[in-house]
Design a protein around this motif. Sequence first.
Motif, PDB file in Angstrom:
ATOM      1  N   TYR A   4       0.808  -1.212   0.000  1.00 41.55           N
ATOM      2  CA  TYR A   4       0.000   0.000   0.000  1.00 41.55           C
ATOM      3  C   TYR A   4       0.849   1.274   0.000  1.00 41.55           C
ATOM      4  O   TYR A   4       0.363   2.351  -0.214  1.00 41.55           O
ATOM      5  CB  TYR A   4      -0.935   0.016   1.208  1.00 41.55           C
ATOM      6  CG  TYR A   4      -2.052  -0.989   1.069  1.00 41.55           C
ATOM      7  CD1 TYR A   4      -3.115  -0.750   0.223  1.00 41.55           C
ATOM      8  CD2 TYR A   4      -2.020  -2.177   1.785  1.00 41.55           C
ATOM      9  CE1 TYR A   4      -4.121  -1.681   0.083  1.00 41.55           C
ATOM     10  CE2 TYR A   4      -3.023  -3.095   1.660  1.00 41.55           C
ATOM     11  CZ  TYR A   4      -4.080  -2.850   0.812  1.00 41.55           C
ATOM     12  OH  TYR A   4      -5.081  -3.760   0.685  1.00 41.55           O
ATOM     13  N   ARG A   5       2.124   1.159   0.274  1.00 40.20           N
ATOM     14  CA  ARG A   5       3.005   2.329   0.322  1.00 40.20           C
ATOM     15  C   ARG A   5       3.285   2.897  -1.064  1.00 40.20           C
ATOM     16  O   ARG A   5       3.737   4.005  -1.200  1.00 40.20           O
ATOM     17  CB  ARG A   5       4.314   1.987   1.006  1.00 40.20           C
ATOM     18  CG  ARG A   5       4.128   1.740   2.479  1.00 40.20           C
ATOM     19  CD  ARG A   5       5.469   1.593   3.133  1.00 40.20           C
ATOM     20  NE  ARG A   5       5.304   1.455   4.547  1.00 40.20           N
ATOM     21  CZ  ARG A   5       5.590   2.392   5.418  1.00 40.20           C
ATOM     22  NH1 ARG A   5       6.086   3.517   5.019  1.00 40.20           N
ATOM     23  NH2 ARG A   5       5.410   2.185   6.686  1.00 40.20           N
ATOM     24  N   PHE A  10      -1.275  13.067  -0.836  1.00 40.38           N
ATOM     25  CA  PHE A  10      -1.043  13.893   0.345  1.00 40.38           C
ATOM     26  C   PHE A  10      -1.755  13.281   1.532  1.00 40.38           C
ATOM     27  O   PHE A  10      -2.877  12.782   1.410  1.00 40.38           O
ATOM     28  CB  PHE A  10      -1.587  15.313   0.138  1.00 40.38           C
ATOM     29  CG  PHE A  10      -0.888  16.065  -0.938  1.00 40.38           C
ATOM     30  CD1 PHE A  10       0.399  16.543  -0.759  1.00 40.38           C
ATOM     31  CD2 PHE A  10      -1.519  16.322  -2.138  1.00 40.38           C
ATOM     32  CE1 PHE A  10       1.046  17.250  -1.743  1.00 40.38           C
ATOM     33  CE2 PHE A  10      -0.886  17.047  -3.133  1.00 40.38           C
ATOM     34  CZ  PHE A  10       0.411  17.505  -2.945  1.00 40.38           C
ATOM     35  N   THR A  11      -1.118  13.385   2.673  1.00 37.97           N
ATOM     36  CA  THR A  11      -1.794  12.952   3.897  1.00 37.97           C
ATOM     37  C   THR A  11      -2.598  14.129   4.422  1.00 37.97           C
ATOM     38  O   THR A  11      -2.402  15.281   4.010  1.00 37.97           O
ATOM     39  CB  THR A  11      -0.786  12.505   4.965  1.00 37.97           C
ATOM     40  OG1 THR A  11      -0.011  13.635   5.363  1.00 37.97           O
ATOM     41  CG2 THR A  11       0.113  11.385   4.445  1.00 37.97           C
ATOM     42  N   LEU A  12      -3.475  13.873   5.318  1.00 32.57           N
ATOM     43  CA  LEU A  12      -4.291  14.926   5.913  1.00 32.57           C
ATOM     44  C   LEU A  12      -3.422  15.918   6.679  1.00 32.57           C
ATOM     45  O   LEU A  12      -3.659  17.127   6.628  1.00 32.57           O
ATOM     46  CB  LEU A  12      -5.346  14.297   6.840  1.00 32.57           C
ATOM     47  CG  LEU A  12      -6.333  15.271   7.476  1.00 32.57           C
ATOM     48  CD1 LEU A  12      -7.097  16.037   6.393  1.00 32.57           C
ATOM     49  CD2 LEU A  12      -7.286  14.537   8.385  1.00 32.57           C
ATOM     50  N   ILE A  13      -2.402  15.460   7.334  1.00 32.67           N
ATOM     51  CA  ILE A  13      -1.493  16.339   8.091  1.00 32.67           C
ATOM     52  C   ILE A  13      -0.786  17.312   7.134  1.00 32.67           C
ATOM     53  O   ILE A  13      -0.682  18.501   7.408  1.00 32.67           O
ATOM     54  CB  ILE A  13      -0.454  15.496   8.873  1.00 32.67           C
ATOM     55  CG1 ILE A  13      -1.142  14.576   9.862  1.00 32.67           C
ATOM     56  CG2 ILE A  13       0.568  16.388   9.542  1.00 32.67           C
ATOM     57  CD1 ILE A  13      -1.789  15.292  11.019  1.00 32.67           C
ATOM     58  N   GLU A  14      -0.279  16.786   6.022  1.00 34.07           N
ATOM     59  CA  GLU A  14       0.395  17.647   5.039  1.00 34.07           C
ATOM     60  C   GLU A  14      -0.553  18.714   4.504  1.00 34.07           C
ATOM     61  O   GLU A  14      -0.181  19.877   4.337  1.00 34.07           O
ATOM     62  CB  GLU A  14       0.956  16.810   3.889  1.00 34.07           C
ATOM     63  CG  GLU A  14       2.098  15.909   4.286  1.00 34.07           C
ATOM     64  CD  GLU A  14       2.479  14.926   3.200  1.00 34.07           C
ATOM     65  OE1 GLU A  14       3.648  14.531   3.171  1.00 34.07           O
ATOM     66  OE2 GLU A  14       1.601  14.548   2.384  1.00 34.07           O
TER      67      GLU A  14
END
Length: 141
Positions: A4-5, A10-14
């Motif tokens: 899955y990597r 984008f992650t939510l934090i980014e």
Amino acid sequence: MKNYRAVAGFTLIELLVTVAIIGTLTAIAIPSYFNSVKKTNRVEAKTFMLEAVQSLQRCYTAYGRYNHASCDIYNKLSDVVGLDTASKYYAVTIGPDGNLPPTSNYKMTATAKKNGPQDKDKGCQTLFINQAGQKSPEECW
């Protein structure tokens, strides 16, 4: 087994960090921009006033008085409304300075138009200049 990597994105934090940075820059830039706009509008009115002062001085040199009938600028500015079109943001008027006759003195006033951007220009809503070149408020000139 699937990896899955390998999925890019984008992650939510980014995304939240990016939004926070943009919000901070905007909070700093917008007030600075509006202050620059107010200063620019003020310069427009001051430029008009200084050009009018030069015209009035030419009238005084030629006729010995500021309010001579041939001095078109004095007549336009002394109208009740003043030169509303002299500036987009200020109405400019002229009148005698104190109790002296208008032949030997004047006081020119530029007043910020209501509900315009200059109406919120703290301390600089009204600009003055007289025949002696005295200007007020000083921090606005």
